[in-house]
Enzyme design. Structure first.
Site, PDB file in Angstrom:
ATOM      1  N   GLU A   1       0.882  -1.178   0.000  1.00 50.44           N
ATOM      2  CA  GLU A   1       0.000   0.000   0.000  1.00 50.44           C
ATOM      3  C   GLU A   1       0.911   1.217   0.000  1.00 50.44           C
ATOM      4  O   GLU A   1       1.547   1.511   1.009  1.00 50.44           O
ATOM      5  CB  GLU A   1      -0.888  -0.004   1.257  1.00 50.44           C
ATOM      6  CG  GLU A   1      -1.756  -1.239   1.422  1.00 50.44           C
ATOM      7  CD  GLU A   1      -2.857  -1.321   0.375  1.00 50.44           C
ATOM      8  OE1 GLU A   1      -3.099  -0.325  -0.326  1.00 50.44           O
ATOM      9  OE2 GLU A   1      -3.452  -2.397   0.241  1.00 50.44           O
TER      10      GLU A   1
ATOM     11  N   CYS B   1      -2.286   9.512   2.444  1.00 54.81           N
ATOM     12  CA  CYS B   1      -2.002   8.843   1.163  1.00 54.81           C
ATOM     13  C   CYS B   1      -3.132   9.080   0.173  1.00 54.81           C
ATOM     14  O   CYS B   1      -2.900   9.200  -1.019  1.00 54.81           O
ATOM     15  CB  CYS B   1      -1.751   7.360   1.371  1.00 54.81           C
ATOM     16  SG  CYS B   1      -3.070   6.510   2.236  1.00 54.81           S
TER      17      CYS B   1
HETATM   18  P1  NDP Z   1       8.484   4.978   4.219  1.00 53.64           P
HETATM   19  O1  NDP Z   1       8.427   4.278   2.928  1.00 53.64           O
HETATM   20  O2  NDP Z   1       9.614   5.897   4.464  1.00 53.64           O
HETATM   21  O3  NDP Z   1       8.488   3.942   5.433  1.00 53.64           O
HETATM   22  C1  NDP Z   1       7.479   2.989   5.617  1.00 53.64           C
HETATM   23  C2  NDP Z   1       7.955   1.925   6.575  1.00 53.64           C
HETATM   24  O4  NDP Z   1       8.980   1.143   5.948  1.00 53.64           O
HETATM   25  C3  NDP Z   1       8.563   2.461   7.850  1.00 53.64           C
HETATM   26  O5  NDP Z   1       8.215   1.628   8.929  1.00 53.64           O
HETATM   27  C4  NDP Z   1      10.047   2.378   7.561  1.00 53.64           C
HETATM   28  O6  NDP Z   1      10.827   2.334   8.711  1.00 53.64           O
HETATM   29  C5  NDP Z   1      10.097   1.068   6.812  1.00 53.64           C
HETATM   30  N1  NDP Z   1      11.295   0.884   5.989  1.00 53.64           N
HETATM   31  C6  NDP Z   1      12.151   1.817   5.496  1.00 53.64           C
HETATM   32  N2  NDP Z   1      13.103   1.238   4.727  1.00 53.64           N
HETATM   33  C7  NDP Z   1      12.855  -0.101   4.738  1.00 53.64           C
HETATM   34  C8  NDP Z   1      13.477  -1.213   4.140  1.00 53.64           C
HETATM   35  N3  NDP Z   1      14.545  -1.090   3.342  1.00 53.64           N
HETATM   36  N4  NDP Z   1      12.958  -2.454   4.355  1.00 53.64           N
HETATM   37  C9  NDP Z   1      11.836  -2.589   5.125  1.00 53.64           C
HETATM   38  N5  NDP Z   1      11.219  -1.565   5.731  1.00 53.64           N
HETATM   39  C10 NDP Z   1      11.707  -0.319   5.545  1.00 53.64           C
HETATM   40  O7  NDP Z   1       7.082   5.731   4.354  1.00 53.64           O
HETATM   41  P2  NDP Z   1       6.634   6.776   5.454  1.00 53.64           P
HETATM   42  O8  NDP Z   1       6.688   6.143   6.803  1.00 53.64           O
HETATM   43  O9  NDP Z   1       7.377   8.048   5.228  1.00 53.64           O
HETATM   44  O10 NDP Z   1       5.095   6.969   5.102  1.00 53.64           O
HETATM   45  C11 NDP Z   1       4.636   7.880   4.153  1.00 53.64           C
HETATM   46  C12 NDP Z   1       4.293   7.159   2.867  1.00 53.64           C
HETATM   47  O11 NDP Z   1       3.327   6.158   3.143  1.00 53.64           O
HETATM   48  C13 NDP Z   1       3.642   8.071   1.837  1.00 53.64           C
HETATM   49  O12 NDP Z   1       4.172   7.812   0.561  1.00 53.64           O
HETATM   50  C14 NDP Z   1       2.171   7.664   1.894  1.00 53.64           C
HETATM   51  O13 NDP Z   1       1.466   7.941   0.724  1.00 53.64           O
HETATM   52  C15 NDP Z   1       2.275   6.212   2.191  1.00 53.64           C
HETATM   53  N6  NDP Z   1       1.033   5.720   2.777  1.00 53.64           N
HETATM   54  C16 NDP Z   1       0.246   4.873   2.048  1.00 53.64           C
HETATM   55  C17 NDP Z   1      -0.953   4.431   2.547  1.00 53.64           C
HETATM   56  C18 NDP Z   1      -1.790   3.471   1.788  1.00 53.64           C
HETATM   57  O14 NDP Z   1      -2.647   2.851   2.417  1.00 53.64           O
HETATM   58  N7  NDP Z   1      -1.641   3.313   0.498  1.00 53.64           N
HETATM   59  C19 NDP Z   1      -1.434   4.883   3.864  1.00 53.64           C
HETATM   60  C20 NDP Z   1      -0.526   5.738   4.552  1.00 53.64           C
HETATM   61  C21 NDP Z   1       0.661   6.142   4.020  1.00 53.64           C
HETATM   62  P3  NDP Z   1      11.462   3.706   9.279  1.00 53.64           P
HETATM   63  O15 NDP Z   1      10.343   4.684   9.425  1.00 53.64           O
HETATM   64  O16 NDP Z   1      12.011   3.280  10.571  1.00 53.64           O
HETATM   65  O17 NDP Z   1      12.474   4.155   8.257  1.00 53.64           O
END
Ligand code: NDP
Length: 508
Positions: free
Chosen positions: A251, A285
C-alpha cells in the site's frame, strides 16, 4: 526525562533481549523526546517471529469464534482507553487531539468488522461442482498463512497498520509489527493492550527500529509482508521479498485527483477539497493533491477554496486546523514542488514559498500548474493543493489517469450516471462521488491501489483473503456414472464425453 519504555513482548525475559542501541521518539511540534525504544536487530526480529510461530498455532486452533471473542475484547479495551491512545498518536505525529481520536474510532470500526466477518468470509463453504463432476461435493475455505510481518508508516500510525493487523489476526495469523521509527509508541501501546488480555500468547508483537529492522522482518521467514509506506521503499521491500519468495501486499503513495464538474455543488465541493487537501497537513495517502475543475466554474471554485483555506490555522494546539510536518525532510519536498510549479508559470492563489515556517507549513493553493510539474505528478504529502482546469469530465479523467499513481479519486457532479461512468474509467483503487475519503469508514470496502500506488487489498472480504490461502476439497459422494478418472476408461464413456463437450460448449 525521556521514558524508557518496557516493550518486551509477552513471554520474553529481559535476558533474551540482546539489543543494545536505542532511539528516541520525538514530538514534532517541539522536538521534545517522548520515549526511547530498542533498535531491534536481526536476532531480536528472528526471535519475535519464532515466538509468533508458536502463538500462531494456538491462535489458529481457537477457530473463528474463539478469535472473535479475543479480538472484540481487545477492541473494547482499546475503545475504553481511546483517549490515552489518541494522546500518544497526537504526541508522536503532532496532529490535533480530535484528529487523533477520529483515527482511533476508524481503526476500531475496522477491527470490529474484521472480527465479526472473518468466519463468514473465510469459513468452509460449498461451491457448485458442475455437471461433469456432479458426484463430487466441492468446498473451499481460507486458511491462515501463519505469521504476517506488518510494516507501517507514521502519518496514520494506528489506522493504517491496523488495516493489515486487524484483518491478518482475524484471518488466524500471528503478527509481528514494525512501526515507523517516528511512531513506535502507538505500536507499543496496542501491543501492550493485547498483552494485558492475553499475556502468554504473543499473537501480536512489535519490533522497533529503523529501515534495517524492517529489512530483518522481511528476511525473517514470515509468511507474508503487509507493507504500507512510500513507493520507493516498497520497491526495496519487494526486492528483499524476492530473495525468499515472500508474498507482499504493498500500500503505497498517491496523487489523488478530484474532478469538479460545472453542475457540482461548488460550496460542498470546496469544503471537501479543503478537508481532503489540508487535513492532517496533507500527509494523507488518499489526500486530495490535484483538483481539475470545469473551465466554466474554475474562478468561482478557486475563490471558494481560497476563502475557506484562509481560515485554516496550523499549529500545535488542540484547536489547530492541522499540525506540523511530522517528518522534517518532507518539508524540502514541499518547498521544491512549490518552487517548481511557480518557476514553470503557475499562480499562487494563496501562500507560496514563505508559507513554510518549520515545523509548520501554512496552506498553499497553486493554480494553472503545468501538468508535467513535480507538484502535479509527484506525491507532495504536505498542505498544498494544485487546482487546474478541465475541458469536461472526459478530459478530467484523462488528466487524473496521466500519473503513475492510482490510489483514490473523487468526482463532484449532480449527474450520478456520469459520475459512476467516470468512476469506472478512473485508474484508481477507490473513487468517491460527492465526498472525499468516504470509503475510509466503510470496513466492507477493499482498499488498495494500482500502478505506483501498490497492489493487493486490505479491508473488507478481500482484505481477509489477502492474509489467507484458499484450501479446496472435493469429496466423492458416489461413483460417477461416467468414470473418466480411471486407466480403464470405457469407449462408451469417452463417446458420451465427446458428445457433452460438443453440445455444451461447441455451439457458437
Ligand atoms: P516509508 O516508505 O519511508 O516507510 C514505511 C515503513 O517502511 C517504515 O516503517 C520504515 O521504517 C520502513 N522501511 C524503510 N526502509 C525499509 C526497508 N529497506 N525495508 C523494510 N522496511 C523499511 O514511508 P513513510 O513512513 O514516510 O510513510 C509515508 C508514505 O506512506 C507516503 O508515501 C504515503 O502515501 C504512504 N502511505 C500509504 C498508505 C496506503 O494505504 N496506500 C497509507 C498511509 C501512508 P522507518 O520509518 O524506521 O524508516
Amino acid at each position: 526525562m525521556p521514558q524508557q519504555v518496557d516493550q518486551e513482548p509477552s513471554g520474553v525475559t529481559g535476558d533474551e533481549v540482546g539489543a543494545t542501541a536505542v532511539f528516541a521518539s520525538r514530538d514534532p511540534r517541539n522536538a521534545a523526546v517522548l520515549a526511547e525504544y530498542r533498535v531491534d536487530g536481526v536476532a531480536e526480529v528472528n526471535r519475535a517471529v519464532e515466538r509468533a510461530r508458536g502463538a500462531a498455532q494456538w491462535w489458529e486452533g481457537l477457530g473463528f469464534d474463539g478469535r472473535k471473542r479475543w479480538l472484540l475484547s481487545w477492541k473494547s479495551a482499546i475503545a475504553a482507553d481511546a483517549q490515552s491512545l489518541a494522546e500518544v498518536i497526537a504526541a508522536e505525529t503532532g496532529k490535533p487531539a480530535g484528529d487523533a481520536l477520529l483515527e482511533v474510532m476508524l481503526a476500531v470500526e475496522h477491527l470490529d468488522w474484521a472480527a465479526r466477518n472473518a468466519g463468514k468470509v473465510l469459513g468452509r463453504r460449498k461451491v457448485p461442482s458442475g455437471l461433469v463432476s456432479a458426484n463430487q461435493e466441492a468446498t473451499v475455505r481460507y486458511q491462515p498463512l501463519g505469521v504476517v510481518g506488518v510494516i507501517g508508516p507514521w502519518n496514520y500510525p494506528l489506522y493504517t497498520p491496523m488495516g493489515s493487523i486487524s484483518y491478518a489476526l482475524a484471518a488466524g495469523n500471528a503478527v509481528v509489527f514494525k512501526p515507523s521509527e517516528l511512531t513506535p509508541g502507538v505500536a507499543v501501546w496496542i501491543a501492550e493492550k493485547w498483552n494485558s488480555l492475553v499475556p502468554n500468547q504473543p499473537v501480536l508483537q512489535v519490533v522497533t527500529g529503523f529501515g534495517d529492522t524492517g529489512t530483518a522482518l522481511v528476511r525473517s521467514g514470515v509468511d507474508k509482508i503487509a507493507f504500507t509506506g512510500s513507493t520507493p521503499t516498497a520497491k526495496k521491500v519487494m526486492a528483499t521479498c524476492a530473495e525468499t519468495l515472500t508474498p507482499l501486499v504493498a500500500e503505497c503513495g498517491g496523487k489523488d485527483a478530484m474532478l469538479v464538474c460545472a453542475d457540482a455543488d461548488l460550496d460542498q465541493a470546496a469544503d471537501f477539497a479543503v478537508f481532503g487537501a489540508f487535513g492532517n497537513a496533507g500527509q494523507t495517502c488518499v489526500g486530495v493533491e490535484r483538483i481539475y475543475v470545469a473551465d466554466k466554474v474554475f474562478d468561482n471554485f478557486v475563490q471558494k477554496v481560497v476563502a475557506k483555506t484562509r481560515r485554516l490555522r496550523p499549529g500545535g494546539g488542540a484547536d489547530a486546523s492541522y499540525g506540523p510536518m511530522t517528518m522534517e525532510r518532507q518539508t524540502e519536498v514541499v518547498r521544491g514542488q512549490i518552487a517548481d510549479a511557480l518557476g514553470h508559470g503557475a499562480t499562487a492563489a494563496l501562500g507560496g514559498p514563505d508559507s513554510i515556517r518549520e515545523p509548520y507549513i501554512e496552506p498553499v493553493v497553486l493554480t494553472d500548474v503545468p501538468e508535467d510539474s513535480s507538484a502535479t505528478c509527484e506525491e507532495t504529502f504536505g498542505p498544498t493543493v494544485v487546482i487546474n482546469r478541465m475541458a469536461d469530465l472526459d478530459d478530467g479523467v484523462a488528466k487524473a489517469n496521466a500519473v503513475g499513481y492510482g490510489l483514490g479519486a473523487s468526482i463532484f457532479t449532480r449527474d450520478q450516471r456520469r459520475a459512476l461512468d467516470a468512476a469506472e474509467r478512473l485508474r484508481s483503487g477507490v473513487v468517491t462521488v460527492n465526498s472525499v475519503l468516504g470509503f475510509a469508514a466503510v470496513p466492507a470496502l477493499p482498499f488498495g491501489g494500482v500502478g505506483e500506488s501498490g497492489f493487493g487489498r486490505i479491508h473488507g472480504a478481500d482484505g481477509l483473503r489477502e492474509f489467507s490461502r484458499a484450501k479446496s476439497v472435493t469429496r466423492q459422494k458416489y461413483r460417477a456414472p461416467m468414470n473418466l478418472l480411471t486407466m480403464e476408461r470405457k469407449a462408451r464413456d469417452m463417446k458420451i464425453a465427446a458428445w457433452l463437450l460438443k453440445t455444451r460448449h461447441g455451439r457458437g
